[in-house]
Each structure stands twice: as C-alpha cells, then as structure tokens.
Scaffold this active site. Structure first.
Site, PDB file in Angstrom:
ATOM      1  N   ARG A  36      42.999  43.686  25.699  1.00 10.21           N
ATOM      2  CA  ARG A  36      44.360  43.155  25.840  1.00 10.21           C
ATOM      3  C   ARG A  36      44.404  41.631  25.961  1.00 10.21           C
ATOM      4  O   ARG A  36      45.465  41.027  25.889  1.00 10.21           O
ATOM      5  CB  ARG A  36      45.044  43.817  27.049  1.00 10.21           C
ATOM      6  CG  ARG A  36      45.490  45.231  26.763  1.00 10.21           C
ATOM      7  CD  ARG A  36      45.800  46.004  28.030  1.00 10.21           C
ATOM      8  NE  ARG A  36      44.577  46.458  28.697  1.00 10.21           N
ATOM      9  CZ  ARG A  36      44.562  47.089  29.864  1.00 10.21           C
ATOM     10  NH1 ARG A  36      45.689  47.331  30.505  1.00 10.21           N
ATOM     11  NH2 ARG A  36      43.415  47.483  30.405  1.00 10.21           N
ATOM     12  N   ASP A  88      36.583  41.439  36.848  1.00 11.49           N
ATOM     13  CA  ASP A  88      37.920  40.919  36.564  1.00 11.49           C
ATOM     14  C   ASP A  88      38.854  40.972  37.786  1.00 11.49           C
ATOM     15  O   ASP A  88      40.063  41.059  37.628  1.00 11.49           O
ATOM     16  CB  ASP A  88      38.546  41.666  35.368  1.00 11.49           C
ATOM     17  CG  ASP A  88      38.734  43.151  35.624  1.00 11.49           C
ATOM     18  OD1 ASP A  88      38.334  43.637  36.710  1.00 11.49           O
ATOM     19  OD2 ASP A  88      39.277  43.838  34.742  1.00 11.49           O
ATOM     20  N   LEU A 115      30.555  45.123  37.160  1.00 11.15           N
ATOM     21  CA  LEU A 115      30.745  45.642  35.811  1.00 11.15           C
ATOM     22  C   LEU A 115      31.504  44.621  34.965  1.00 11.15           C
ATOM     23  O   LEU A 115      32.616  44.215  35.317  1.00 11.15           O
ATOM     24  CB  LEU A 115      31.537  46.950  35.839  1.00 11.15           C
ATOM     25  CG  LEU A 115      30.941  48.111  36.653  1.00 11.15           C
ATOM     26  CD1 LEU A 115      31.789  49.373  36.460  1.00 11.15           C
ATOM     27  CD2 LEU A 115      29.487  48.368  36.260  1.00 11.15           C
ATOM     28  N   GLN A 137      24.906  47.263  28.580  1.00 13.05           N
ATOM     29  CA  GLN A 137      25.492  48.573  28.312  1.00 13.05           C
ATOM     30  C   GLN A 137      25.912  48.599  26.855  1.00 13.05           C
ATOM     31  O   GLN A 137      26.747  47.810  26.419  1.00 13.05           O
ATOM     32  CB  GLN A 137      26.717  48.821  29.193  1.00 13.05           C
ATOM     33  CG  GLN A 137      27.304  50.213  28.985  1.00 13.05           C
ATOM     34  CD  GLN A 137      28.740  50.331  29.439  1.00 13.05           C
ATOM     35  OE1 GLN A 137      29.422  49.324  29.647  1.00 13.05           O
ATOM     36  NE2 GLN A 137      29.229  51.541  29.566  1.00 13.05           N
TER      37      GLN A 137
HETATM   38  C1  UD1 Z   1      39.372  51.052  36.236  1.00 12.19           C
HETATM   39  C2  UD1 Z   1      39.373  52.391  36.997  1.00 12.19           C
HETATM   40  C3  UD1 Z   1      40.756  52.605  37.610  1.00 12.19           C
HETATM   41  C4  UD1 Z   1      41.102  51.441  38.508  1.00 12.19           C
HETATM   42  C5  UD1 Z   1      40.962  50.119  37.766  1.00 12.19           C
HETATM   43  C6  UD1 Z   1      41.097  48.979  38.745  1.00 12.19           C
HETATM   44  C7  UD1 Z   1      37.838  53.874  35.840  1.00 12.19           C
HETATM   45  C8  UD1 Z   1      37.714  54.994  34.902  1.00 12.19           C
HETATM   46  N1  UD1 Z   1      39.059  53.445  36.078  1.00 12.19           N
HETATM   47  O1  UD1 Z   1      40.323  51.166  35.189  1.00 12.19           O
HETATM   48  O2  UD1 Z   1      40.761  53.805  38.352  1.00 12.19           O
HETATM   49  O3  UD1 Z   1      42.426  51.598  38.992  1.00 12.19           O
HETATM   50  O4  UD1 Z   1      39.685  50.002  37.143  1.00 12.19           O
HETATM   51  O5  UD1 Z   1      41.152  47.738  38.082  1.00 12.19           O
HETATM   52  O6  UD1 Z   1      36.842  53.418  36.372  1.00 12.19           O
HETATM   53  N2  UD1 Z   1      33.487  48.262  32.030  1.00 12.19           N
HETATM   54  C9  UD1 Z   1      32.194  48.269  31.587  1.00 12.19           C
HETATM   55  N3  UD1 Z   1      31.821  49.198  30.668  1.00 12.19           N
HETATM   56  C10 UD1 Z   1      32.681  50.110  30.181  1.00 12.19           C
HETATM   57  C11 UD1 Z   1      34.014  50.103  30.641  1.00 12.19           C
HETATM   58  C12 UD1 Z   1      34.387  49.160  31.579  1.00 12.19           C
HETATM   59  O7  UD1 Z   1      31.380  47.442  32.005  1.00 12.19           O
HETATM   60  O8  UD1 Z   1      32.255  50.906  29.351  1.00 12.19           O
HETATM   61  C13 UD1 Z   1      33.879  47.260  33.019  1.00 12.19           C
HETATM   62  C14 UD1 Z   1      34.946  46.329  32.495  1.00 12.19           C
HETATM   63  O9  UD1 Z   1      34.356  45.180  31.882  1.00 12.19           O
HETATM   64  C15 UD1 Z   1      35.709  45.943  33.753  1.00 12.19           C
HETATM   65  C16 UD1 Z   1      35.548  47.178  34.633  1.00 12.19           C
HETATM   66  O10 UD1 Z   1      34.448  47.899  34.125  1.00 12.19           O
HETATM   67  O11 UD1 Z   1      35.143  44.846  34.382  1.00 12.19           O
HETATM   68  C17 UD1 Z   1      36.791  48.037  34.655  1.00 12.19           C
HETATM   69  O12 UD1 Z   1      37.036  48.456  33.340  1.00 12.19           O
HETATM   70  P1  UD1 Z   1      38.502  48.562  32.755  1.00 12.19           P
HETATM   71  O13 UD1 Z   1      38.436  49.069  31.371  1.00 12.19           O
HETATM   72  O14 UD1 Z   1      39.242  47.301  33.007  1.00 12.19           O
HETATM   73  O15 UD1 Z   1      39.044  49.724  33.701  1.00 12.19           O
HETATM   74  P2  UD1 Z   1      40.532  50.074  34.016  1.00 12.19           P
HETATM   75  O16 UD1 Z   1      41.131  50.775  32.866  1.00 12.19           O
HETATM   76  O17 UD1 Z   1      41.209  48.870  34.522  1.00 12.19           O
HETATM   77 CA    CA Z   2      40.857  49.557  30.785  1.00 13.59          CA
END
Ligand code: UD1
Ligand code: CA
Length: 474
Positions: free
Chosen positions: A25, A114, A18, A84
């Site tokens: 941030r 990440d 993903l 997406q």
């Molecule tokens: C997410 C998890 C959290 C976990 C954390 C670990 C969820 C709801 N939460 O939170 O439980 O502890 O990762 O690092 O899953 N992304 C997409 N599309 C979106 C949103 C996110 O592709 O619509 C991708 C982001 O680019 C990233 C990853 O998903 O690579 C995680 O997204 P991020 O927003 O960083 O999630 P966290 O808030 O860190």
């Molecule tokens: Ca986040």
C-alpha cells in the site's frame, strides 16, 4: 521521546523484528521500513525501541528489498539478518529465525518493523506481565476507534481465545474494537514446534502467526494479553497517509518536549525538528523551520522562518535570518547568518561573525568578528579575525581538476568584486583594491590591486553623436 536508561543486558531476552513484507500500500520501490518517519527510517525507530530493552540478540527478518534494508541498517552488535523467501505470512516469517534461536530458552519479544511509535517502556511492561503470569505467549492489544484492517481479539470468559484477521472476520467480529498490535512475548521453549502446526487455510492463504493463540489454547498453554492505554503506540504504518500522520505525532511529541524545556516554537504545526536535535532554553524558532540530524543549538538563539539546518552545531545567541540552508557547519555564539545564506559542510563561523545575504561558504573558517555580508562565495578558505570581505568576493578555489586553499589573515580588508585565485594568501591587515583579480600573495600590511587602469577619454560622448537630422528621434 526521552530514551530510558538502558538496562543491563538481559541474557534471556531475545527480539525478532519482522520486516520482510512488501508494504504494497506504500506504492513504493523503497522497502516500507526504510521510509522515513519524522526524519529517520521507520526501522531505526523500532530498532531503537528494541535496543532499549538490552536484549541478548536481535534478529531482523528481511525479504522484500532485503539487500537494501541490510545495507541501510548495516552491521551492528547483537544484530542478525535472516531472509524470508517467499513472503507467505507472519508465522512463516518468524520461523526463519529458528536457526538463529533454536536451543535457546527465555523470552522472545516479537514486533513488526512498521510500529515506530512503540515505546521501550511498553516492551518492558510486556516482559514483566508475561513472566509474572507464567504465560507461553502474551499478546499486546489495544482498544481503538477504527479497528479496520487489524486482527480482532476474541475473548471467552474474559480470556483471549483467538485472533481473527479482518479478511477472515464475520460482520460480528468486525464490530470488535480490541485489536492485535502484532507485538508479542513468547516463551521460547514451545514456540518452534507450535509454529509448525500453523496452516494457511485463510482468506490470504498465508501462514498467520495469530493462529498460535488458538493452537496454544488447545494445547493448554496459557496465553495472556497486555492492553496498552496509549493505543497510538501500536499504530502500524501501511500507507503514505499513515506515514504522514505518525510522523506528525512523533514531531508533536518532540515539540512538546522542547517547549517544556523552554524553547519557543511560534507555530509548532509548521516546525519540523528531528528527535535527535538538541536546543537550549530561550531560543525562538519561527514557522517553516526544519532542524534535522545531529544538530545542536544553544540558548537564546533566533531561527527565523523558512530555514533548514542539518547536522550543525550552533552556539548561544546566534541569529539565523530567513531562508538559510545550513548543513554540516559550526556557528559560534553571537554570530548572525542570512537572510538567504548557504553554509555547506565544514564551514566554521567564529564568534560574533556575520554572514549576509546571498553568501555561500564551503570548507571555510570565518574568524571571530569577521564579516561577509553580500553576494560572496568562500570555499576552502581560512579567514582570520576581524576580516572584512567586500560584496561580490569570490574565492576561485577550483581549477577544473583540483581545489586550492585561500588564506586571509586577521584584520585584512577585501574590496568588493574581488576574485582571489587560489592558492593565495592575503597577509595580516592587508588591503585588496575593489575589482581585483588577485593571483599572487599580498604581504601583511600591503595594498594589493590588480585590475585594468582606468582611462577617461575627454569629449568622447560628444564626438560619438550621430550627425543631427531634422527627424525626431524615435
Ligand atoms: C498483522 C497481524 C494482525 C495485526 C497487525 C498489527 C497477522 C496475520 N496479522 O497484520 O493481527 O492486527 O499485524 O499491525 O500476523 N511480514 C513478513 N513476512 C510476511 C508477512 C509480513 O516479514 O510474509 C512482516 C511485515 O513486513 C510487517 C509485519 O510482518 O512488518 C506485519 O505484516 P503485515 O502484512 O503488515 O500484517 P498486517 O496485515 O498488518
Ligand atoms: Ca498486511
């Protein structure tokens, strides 16, 4: 990190990464996953880790800055990009991979773009645990000192029951130190249907993938966890500060490996060596050195302080003195470079050759035992063995439109302050008088001299004196 031997391709393992989120941030125009961790884009670290699994396919979900990410990562075997739009949560992001993976069975490994510290061995372990347990989903968790920001693992009778996001967590839940790493294994069969059951009633109005745990539990599908010992592996990068911290960890690991293999790093804390770099035993690296990209350095070399070397091959027993910039070059054994030298791409320094201070070379071969010790520019030149290039020699290789070659054959001697106006050839053993502007070839063994003849005007100074006055000079 030492790469594991690649497994034979695993026909029933697929991976999804993903990488659609904005990374707010980071406060950057560059998509988060393209920021460099220890010299390499974050996504490359994650892709490398994933490729180590030899999955049948890899899907990267892109969104924010999708074109840039796709261009940067490029077309690769087994790799598919899906988009997406809009980015409304991790469950929604995973659903975008359904058209690519629908109808396939087996195990899906899901991770985020990440988490650059994640090791392939951990993903292998994940698949193992997941399969042995016969789980529908396995969540990689870690126990951390500072759980802030992560989803928390809620257990009932020791088994995972739910994951609660920071923003939806009560004060009690926030006390939990077991966090969701965002890395999972899923059985593909029940996945797509269950994803459709996820709603967005939460603090961020997003479709949380983490809700799947609760859904599976209610459907009676077994969910397992794998708690990793090295919690650092699960570190996600959300800010520039975390970027720097994680980069430091990657460099530290590389430095440890090099030292264990016999390389001296005088101050590892200020030594910046990319993971891709190779260095031989008994080489000594001084503080403030950066060695990057596809660089190979031999044994028993000395790289002095404040040097940057990129994509360069260096033989054994080479000395690079302070303050050099070396990019895309080759330096053969026993050569000495610098201080303050600039070797640009396609420079080839022969065995035992010397390049001194304020010397720049570009697309130039300097033969074995040759010297260019002071204040010189050599571009598009082919220089033989045992040639002496005097101080202040310049190859005038550019006429404003095109570049022209200079050839200097073995044993030639170029006097100081010479301009070699290319195209031009200096024959074997020839001499060029200091201060010459050489526009024509100098035959082997000849002396080429091209400068205004000196004339001395006798008594000139006396005659030029102003008539004497009584006043003192002031
Ligand atoms: C997410 C998890 C959290 C976990 C954390 C670990 C969820 C709801 N939460 O939170 O439980 O502890 O990762 O690092 O899953 N992304 C997409 N599309 C979106 C949103 C996110 O592709 O619509 C991708 C982001 O680019 C990233 C990853 O998903 O690579 C995680 O997204 P991020 O927003 O960083 O999630 P966290 O808030 O860190
Ligand atoms: Ca986040």
């Amino acid at each position: 990190m030492t790469p594991l031997r690649p497994l034979p391709s695993q026909p029933d393992v697929h991976a999804v990464i993903l990488a659609a989120g904005q990374g707010t941030r980071m406060k950057s125009r560059l998509p988060k996953v393209l920021h460099h961790v220890a010299g390499r884009p974050m996504i490359e670290h994650v892709l490398g880790t994933t490729l180590g699994l030899s999955p049948k396919s890899i899907v990267i979900v892109v969104g924010h800055g999708a074109d840039t990410v796709e261009r940067q990562v490029g077309n690769r075997d087994k790799l598919t990009f899906v988009r997406q739009e809009p980015q409304i949560g991790t469950a929604h992001a995973l659903r975008q991979a359904e058209p690519v993976l629908a109808g396939l069975s087996g195990t899906l490994v899901l991770l985020a773009g990440d988490v650059p510290l994640l090791a392939t061995a951990t993903l292998r372990r994940l698949i193992e645990v997941h399969r042995q347990a016969g789980a529908a989903a396995t969540v990689v968790t870690a126990i951390v000192d500072r759980p802030y920001g992560y989803g928390r693992i809620l257990r009932e009778d020791g088994r995972i029951a739910r994951i609660v996001e920071e923003r939806d967590a009560s004060a009690d839940v926030r006390q939990i130190h077991e966090i969701n790493s965002g890395i999972y294994a899923f059985d593909l069969d029940p996945l797509w249907d269950a994803l459709r059951a996820i709603a967005s009633q939460n603090a961020q109005s997003e479709y949380y993938l983490t809700d799947l745990v609760d859904i599976y539990r209610r459907r009676g599908l077994p969910v397992e966890t794998l708690t990793i010992e090295n919690a650092a592996e699960a570190r996600g990068i959300n800010s520039r500060s975390e970027l720097a911290e994680v980069s430091r960890i990657v460099r530290q690991t590389k430095n440890e490996e090099l030292m264990a293999a016999g390389v001296t790093l005088i101050d590892p804390a200020t030594t910046y060596i990319d993971e891709s770099v190779e260095i031989g035993a008994d080489t000594v690296i001084h503080p403030g050195v950066a060695i990057e990209g596809r660089t190979k350095i031999g044994s028993a070399c000395e790289i002095q302080g404040s040097v940057r070397i990129r994509d360069t091959e260096i033989g054994d027993r080479v000395t690079i003195r302070n303050f050099c910039l070396i990019v895309g070059a080759r330096v053969a054994e026993g050569a000495s470079i610098g201080p303050f030298a600039h070797l640009r791409p396609e420079t080839d320094i022969g065995e035992g050759a010397r390049v001194g201070n304020f010397v720049e070379l570009k697309k130039t071969a300097l033969g074995p035992g040759s010297k260019a010790n002071h204040l010189t520019y050599l571009g598009d030149a082919t220089i033989g063995a045992k040639v002496n290039i005097g101080a202040g020699t310049i190859t005038c290789n550019y006429d404003g439109a095109r570049k022209h070659p200079t050839v200097i054959e073995d044993g030639a001697f170029i006097g100081s302050d010479t301009q070699l106006i290319a195209p031009v050839r200096i024959g074997k053993g020839a001499y060029v008088g200091a201060g010459s502007s050489i526009t024509e070839d100098v035959p082997a063994g000849a002396l080429g001299i091209a400068r205004g003849r000196q004339s001395n005007v006798e008594g000139w100074a006396e005659r030029m004196k102003p008539p004497s006055t009584d006043r003192d000079e002031s």
